[in-house]
Scaffold this motif. Structure first.
Motif, mmCIF file in Angstrom:
data_model
loop_
_atom_site.group_PDB
_atom_site.id
_atom_site.type_symbol
_atom_site.label_atom_id
_atom_site.label_comp_id
_atom_site.label_asym_id
_atom_site.label_seq_id
_atom_site.Cartn_x
_atom_site.Cartn_y
_atom_site.Cartn_z
ATOM 1 N N TRP A 62 5.009 31.447 -31.864
ATOM 2 C CA TRP A 62 6.455 31.868 -32.624
ATOM 3 C C TRP A 62 7.577 31.249 -31.998
ATOM 4 C CZ3 TRP A 62 2.167 35.034 -31.693
ATOM 5 C CH2 TRP A 62 1.640 35.709 -32.925
ATOM 6 N N TYR A 63 7.129 30.175 -31.697
ATOM 7 C CA TYR A 63 8.211 29.059 -31.390
ATOM 8 C C TYR A 63 9.596 28.943 -32.402
ATOM 9 C CZ TYR A 63 4.710 27.828 -28.191
ATOM 10 O OH TYR A 63 3.674 28.014 -27.016
ATOM 11 N N ILE A 64 9.438 29.261 -33.887
ATOM 12 C CA ILE A 64 10.415 28.974 -34.708
ATOM 13 C C ILE A 64 11.184 30.128 -34.518
ATOM 14 C CG2 ILE A 64 10.732 29.055 -37.122
ATOM 15 C CD1 ILE A 64 10.009 26.393 -36.323
ATOM 16 N N VAL A 65 10.552 31.451 -34.388
ATOM 17 C CA VAL A 65 11.338 32.632 -34.296
ATOM 18 C C VAL A 65 12.199 32.529 -32.864
ATOM 19 C CG1 VAL A 65 10.825 35.065 -33.614
ATOM 20 C CG2 VAL A 65 9.600 33.839 -35.478
ATOM 21 N N THR A 66 11.702 31.944 -31.895
ATOM 22 C CA THR A 66 12.232 32.200 -30.535
ATOM 23 C C THR A 66 13.575 30.830 -30.754
ATOM 24 O OG1 THR A 66 9.904 32.444 -29.358
ATOM 25 C CG2 THR A 66 11.948 31.245 -28.117
ATOM 26 N N TYR A 67 13.061 29.901 -31.526
ATOM 27 C CA TYR A 67 14.362 28.942 -31.765
ATOM 28 C C TYR A 67 15.468 29.597 -32.585
ATOM 29 C CZ TYR A 67 16.856 24.814 -33.441
ATOM 30 O OH TYR A 67 17.794 24.015 -33.719
ATOM 31 N N ALA A 68 14.903 30.283 -33.569
ATOM 32 C CA ALA A 68 16.030 30.962 -34.035
ATOM 33 C C ALA A 68 16.866 32.115 -33.570
ATOM 34 C CB ALA A 68 15.390 31.521 -35.527
ATOM 35 N N LEU A 69 16.263 32.851 -32.639
ATOM 36 C CA LEU A 69 16.719 33.804 -31.890
ATOM 37 C C LEU A 69 17.744 33.164 -30.735
ATOM 38 C CD1 LEU A 69 16.863 36.610 -30.343
ATOM 39 C CD2 LEU A 69 15.001 36.163 -29.159
ATOM 40 N N GLY A 70 17.489 32.108 -30.382
ATOM 41 C CA GLY A 70 18.310 31.125 -29.619
ATOM 42 C C GLY A 70 19.593 30.559 -30.304
ATOM 43 N N ILE A 71 19.610 30.095 -31.356
ATOM 44 C CA ILE A 71 20.322 29.654 -32.335
ATOM 45 C C ILE A 71 21.359 31.063 -32.654
ATOM 46 C CG2 ILE A 71 21.215 28.813 -34.451
ATOM 47 C CD1 ILE A 71 20.139 26.677 -32.567
ATOM 48 N N PHE A 72 20.871 32.057 -32.772
ATOM 49 C CA PHE A 72 21.829 33.241 -33.200
ATOM 50 C C PHE A 72 22.382 33.667 -31.980
ATOM 51 C CE2 PHE A 72 22.031 37.808 -33.321
ATOM 52 C CZ PHE A 72 23.131 37.744 -34.360
ATOM 53 N N GLN A 73 21.677 33.807 -30.841
ATOM 54 C CA GLN A 73 22.443 34.291 -29.683
ATOM 55 C C GLN A 73 23.749 32.936 -29.222
ATOM 56 O OE1 GLN A 73 21.994 36.846 -28.802
ATOM 57 N NE2 GLN A 73 19.713 37.656 -28.448
ATOM 58 N N LEU A 74 23.342 31.946 -29.308
ATOM 59 C CA LEU A 74 24.385 30.882 -29.316
ATOM 60 C C LEU A 74 25.507 31.105 -30.105
ATOM 61 C CD1 LEU A 74 25.326 28.297 -27.880
ATOM 62 C CD2 LEU A 74 24.020 26.948 -29.469
ATOM 63 N N PRO A 144 3.218 26.611 -36.901
ATOM 64 C CA PRO A 144 2.777 25.693 -35.739
ATOM 65 C C PRO A 144 3.944 24.533 -35.776
ATOM 66 C CG PRO A 144 1.190 25.291 -37.536
ATOM 67 C CD PRO A 144 2.049 26.612 -37.912
ATOM 68 N N VAL A 145 4.564 24.304 -34.479
ATOM 69 C CA VAL A 145 5.481 23.343 -34.383
ATOM 70 C C VAL A 145 5.101 22.700 -32.917
ATOM 71 C CG1 VAL A 145 7.305 24.085 -35.966
ATOM 72 C CG2 VAL A 145 7.128 24.904 -33.440
ATOM 73 N N PHE A 146 5.778 21.433 -32.721
ATOM 74 C CA PHE A 146 5.811 20.996 -31.294
ATOM 75 C C PHE A 146 7.102 21.503 -30.550
ATOM 76 C CE2 PHE A 146 6.475 17.282 -28.520
ATOM 77 C CZ PHE A 146 5.363 17.241 -27.762
ATOM 78 N N TRP A 147 6.935 22.469 -29.854
ATOM 79 C CA TRP A 147 7.832 23.116 -29.345
ATOM 80 C C TRP A 147 8.942 22.315 -28.199
ATOM 81 C CZ3 TRP A 147 8.201 23.650 -24.078
ATOM 82 C CH2 TRP A 147 7.146 23.294 -23.315
ATOM 83 N N PRO A 148 8.371 21.281 -27.672
ATOM 84 C CA PRO A 148 9.238 20.491 -26.738
ATOM 85 C C PRO A 148 10.478 19.855 -27.552
ATOM 86 C CG PRO A 148 6.932 19.956 -25.964
ATOM 87 C CD PRO A 148 6.713 20.808 -27.336
ATOM 88 N N ILE A 149 10.262 19.626 -28.635
ATOM 89 C CA ILE A 149 11.434 18.888 -29.551
ATOM 90 C C ILE A 149 12.302 20.006 -30.018
ATOM 91 C CG2 ILE A 149 11.838 18.144 -32.058
ATOM 92 C CD1 ILE A 149 9.334 16.537 -31.903
ATOM 93 N N LEU A 150 11.981 21.258 -30.231
ATOM 94 C CA LEU A 150 12.988 22.384 -30.449
ATOM 95 C C LEU A 150 13.588 22.742 -29.061
ATOM 96 C CD1 LEU A 150 10.679 24.871 -32.431
ATOM 97 C CD2 LEU A 150 12.356 23.447 -33.217
ATOM 98 N N VAL A 151 12.898 22.640 -27.931
ATOM 99 C CA VAL A 151 13.651 23.014 -26.739
ATOM 100 C C VAL A 151 14.638 21.730 -26.510
ATOM 101 C CG1 VAL A 151 13.404 23.237 -24.181
ATOM 102 C CG2 VAL A 151 11.839 24.219 -25.603
#
Length: 195
Positions: A62-74, A144-151
């Motif tokens: 669920w890295y895409i969901v986490t990334y979307a959450l981070g963008i929303f919080q930012l 499925p994504v390569f999470w280090p790129i999202l980070v």
């Protein structure tokens, strides 16, 4: 033909409508009671966020969901730091009568009014964490994504956005945080009336 003078009769609200009205009233009552407890509210939100982070770590997904959450919080955080009336636009439109930040040292002090108030920021942040937590129960959202790129992309986005916001704060000389109300020292009132 219906008589136009009569008001249409409304049936009493159904059980479902009454249930949702009661739930809405209860929710609003709880929010009203929680309003003055800022530290407690944010502590609960941080605990929710940590539980969400632990869930994502243990499930390894669920890295895409986490990334979307981070963008929303930012995005919400930037709105929290930004004044309601942007001084950059105020310079262009001086005819506006609304509250504004003082731009000269001889201007009257005006309190900092946020574009996104603290309570709404907390409420939307808490709802976003709950929605993200619910999303982790659906395997279809585990893309499925390569999470280090999202980070890395999030860190770069955060640094660039905060750098721009800090420059804006320095340019227009405002600080979005205050630690209590200003207190002015004056003469003590003796209580005597001079006539």
């Amino acid at each position: 033909m219906a008589d136009l003078g009569e008001s249409p009769t409304h049936s009493p609200p159904g059980a479902v409508q009454q249930f949702f009205r009661r739930v809405g009233e209860t929710k609003q009552n709880l929010l009203d009671k929680a309003t003055p407890y800022t530290a407690f509210r944010w502590t609960c939100t941080i605990v929710l966020f940590l539980i969400y982070g632990l869930r994502v770590y243990l499930l390894q997904g669920w890295y895409i969901v986490t990334y979307a959450l981070g963008i929303f919080q930012l995005n919400q955080f930037i709105a929290f730091l930004t004044p309601k009336v942007d001084p950059a636009f105020q310079e262009q439109d001086d005819d506006e009568d609304g509250p504004s930040l003082p731009t000269k040292s001889n201007e009257e002090f005006r309190p900092f009014m946020r574009r996104l108030p603290e309570f709404k920021f907390w409420y939307s942040a808490s709802k976003a964490v709950v929605v993200a937590m619910i999303c982790t129960f659906f395997e279809a959202l585990n893309i499925p994504v390569f999470w280090p790129i999202l980070v890395m992309y999030f860190i770069i986005l955060f640094v660039i956005t905060m750098k721009r916001q800090i420059r804006h704060m320095i340019k227009y000389r405002y600080v979005p945080f205050s630690h209590g109300k200003r207190r002015y020292q004056g003469k003590e009132d003796s209580g005597k009336v001079v006539s």
